[in-house]
Design a protein around this motif. Structure first.
Motif, PDB file in Angstrom:
ATOM      1  N   GLN A 136       0.834  -1.203   0.133  1.00 14.87           N
ATOM      2  CA  GLN A 136      -0.374  -0.047   0.169  1.00 14.87           C
ATOM      3  C   GLN A 136       0.672   1.631  -0.018  1.00 14.87           C
ATOM      4  O   GLN A 136       0.530   2.451  -0.582  1.00 14.87           O
ATOM      5  CB  GLN A 136      -1.002   0.450   1.753  1.00 14.87           C
ATOM      6  N   SER A 184       2.245   1.512  -3.062  1.00 18.36           N
ATOM      7  CA  SER A 184       1.356   1.907  -4.343  1.00 18.36           C
ATOM      8  C   SER A 184       0.922   3.429  -4.161  1.00 18.36           C
ATOM      9  O   SER A 184       0.535   3.624  -5.488  1.00 18.36           O
ATOM     10  CB  SER A 184       0.075   1.275  -4.184  1.00 18.36           C
ATOM     11  N   LYS A 223      -0.526   5.080  -1.793  1.00 16.57           N
ATOM     12  CA  LYS A 223      -1.622   4.946  -0.434  1.00 16.57           C
ATOM     13  C   LYS A 223      -1.336   4.332   0.343  1.00 16.57           C
ATOM     14  O   LYS A 223      -1.831   3.280   0.055  1.00 16.57           O
ATOM     15  CB  LYS A 223      -3.048   4.459  -1.623  1.00 16.57           C
ATOM     16  N   ILE A 228      -1.819   2.330   4.398  1.00 11.63           N
ATOM     17  CA  ILE A 228      -2.800   0.772   4.250  1.00 11.63           C
ATOM     18  C   ILE A 228      -3.685   2.149   5.232  1.00 11.63           C
ATOM     19  O   ILE A 228      -5.186   1.732   4.491  1.00 11.63           O
ATOM     20  CB  ILE A 228      -2.194   0.569   5.224  1.00 11.63           C
ATOM     21  N   ALA A 275      -5.761   3.344   2.040  1.00  7.86           N
ATOM     22  CA  ALA A 275      -6.200   1.865   1.535  1.00  7.86           C
ATOM     23  C   ALA A 275      -7.441   1.229   2.244  1.00  7.86           C
ATOM     24  O   ALA A 275      -8.437   0.653   1.269  1.00  7.86           O
ATOM     25  CB  ALA A 275      -4.986   1.715   0.975  1.00  7.86           C
ATOM     26  N   GLU A 276      -7.224   1.419   3.077  1.00  6.95           N
ATOM     27  CA  GLU A 276      -8.355   0.158   3.653  1.00  6.95           C
ATOM     28  C   GLU A 276      -7.908   0.339   5.328  1.00  6.95           C
ATOM     29  O   GLU A 276      -7.361  -0.066   6.138  1.00  6.95           O
ATOM     30  CB  GLU A 276      -7.339  -1.150   3.970  1.00  6.95           C
TER      31      GLU A 276
END
Length: 349
Positions: free
Chosen positions: A315, A318, A320, A322, A325-326
């Motif tokens: 993440q 990438s 973004k 965590i 992202a989540e």
């Protein structure tokens, strides 16, 4: 029916211990008002730290408890967070709009310091705070990548003097990577590095920030000394892994910042355990309990213990992290707890 009184309401509030201040709601000074009007009760609570995701659940729980008292028909609990400045005596031009500065440091590289700084900033933002992040790792800046800032992005210049930070994922981001060529190495001596750091801090047009998180480079050299002497840091988060070598270096960071009178807020232990995605077997690849031992030795708090997880790495790479992202994942919740503990420690200074 016997009417309820203020003492009964205070007794309820004293039964609840704030898990981040380690004090009951009355002793912590969070209570701003208790209004009793016959069978109706209004309680107003004010938290001095970032607790946006926490306070609504607390309000609902207290409301139900108070409505369970004899003589209460209707209860309302209002909560809000008010972040105040805890700046030190050292001031620097350009930080007038920043209330609190948090440094995230480690003496050893590769322990997840930058990932911790990024997710801490995002977690504070989710708790309702206004947050910025400064990438002070002049030689190896990484926050631009973590926040998904495209290569070649340059900050705008305001009034021919101020750099306007890049806004990404709700966070104001500033990094030397935005001012240099993407692949160009910083072949600079110490004084040039210190000067660049001060320029980034003092010539950035930060907005009205509750917290500015500074991602420090590894080590205990020029940048760390410049930060300690010139920048009003209110607290330091030490990042380590359970590995003995990392713990030895973490102690060096701890001792250095203590000598320059920057409070250590606590320890974050990364890569504490690896859980096999196939069979669920838990293995302590880098040792066990190192972060807790370090915290105990220095009488500080173990703020968080995070697993060795490919998701955290993927993440961050990438663009973004965590927490963005989540946000509802178990790991993201650990970072939320970290954010509340850090901001609560600052509010108690």
């Amino acid at each position: 029916m016997k009417a309820v009184n203020r003492a009964a309401i205070e007794a309820v509030l004293r039964q609840y211990t704030d898990p981040y201040l380690n004090l009951d709601l009355v002793s912590s000074g969070c209570v701003r008002a208790i209004d009793v009007n016959n069978d109706q009760v209004l309680v107003k609570l004010e938290f001095g730290y970032a607790a946006g995701l926490f306070k609504s659940d607390l309000a609902q729980m207290l409301q139900m408890t108070i409505e369970g008292l004899a003589g209460v028909r209707l209860a309302k609990v209002e909560t809000r967070c008010v972040i105040t400045s805890r700046k030190t005596q050292v001031q620097l031009h350009g930080l007038a709009n920043v209330k609190n500065i948090i440094a995230v440091a480690s003496c050893k590289g590769g322990v997840g310091k930058s990932t911790t700084a990024a997710n801490l900033a995002l977690a504070l933002d989710r708790e309702g705070a206004c947050v910025g992040i400064l990438d002070a790792d002049i030689y190896g800046p990484s926050q631009g990548v973590m926040f998904g800032v495209p290569d070649g992005t340059r900050p705008k210049v305001k009034d021919q003097k101020w750099f306007v930070p890049i806004k990404s994922l709700g966070i104001e981001v500033m990094s030397m990577a935005f001012l240099a060529e993407d692949s160009a190495p910083m072949i600079w001596r110490g004084p040039m590095v210190s000067s660049a750091l001060l320029q980034l801090v003092s010539q950035t047009a930060w907005g009205d920030l509750d917290y500015l998180v500074i991602d420090m480079p590894p080590g205990t050299g020029d940048i760390q000394l410049t930060l300690a002497q010139k920048v009003p840091v209110v607290g330091l988060v030490i990042v380590t892994t359970p590995q003995d070598l990392a713990l030895r270096d973490a102690k060096k960071s701890m001792e250095m910042f203590r000598k320059v009178n920057i409070p250590v807020l606590g320890v974050v232990e990364n890569m504490a355990v690896h859980i096999c995605s196939s069979c669920g077997y838990a293995e302590h690849l880098f040792g066990e309990g190192g972060g807790e031992k370090l915290a105990t030795q220095y009488s500080i708090e173990l703020l968080a213990s995070l697993p060795l997880s490919i998701i955290i790495r993927e993440q961050a790479d990438s663009g973004k992290p965590i927490v963005a992202a989540e946000p509802d994942s178990q790991i993201a919740m650990v970072y939320q707890e970290l954010a509340r503990h850090v901001s609560a420690r600052i509010s108690m200074q």
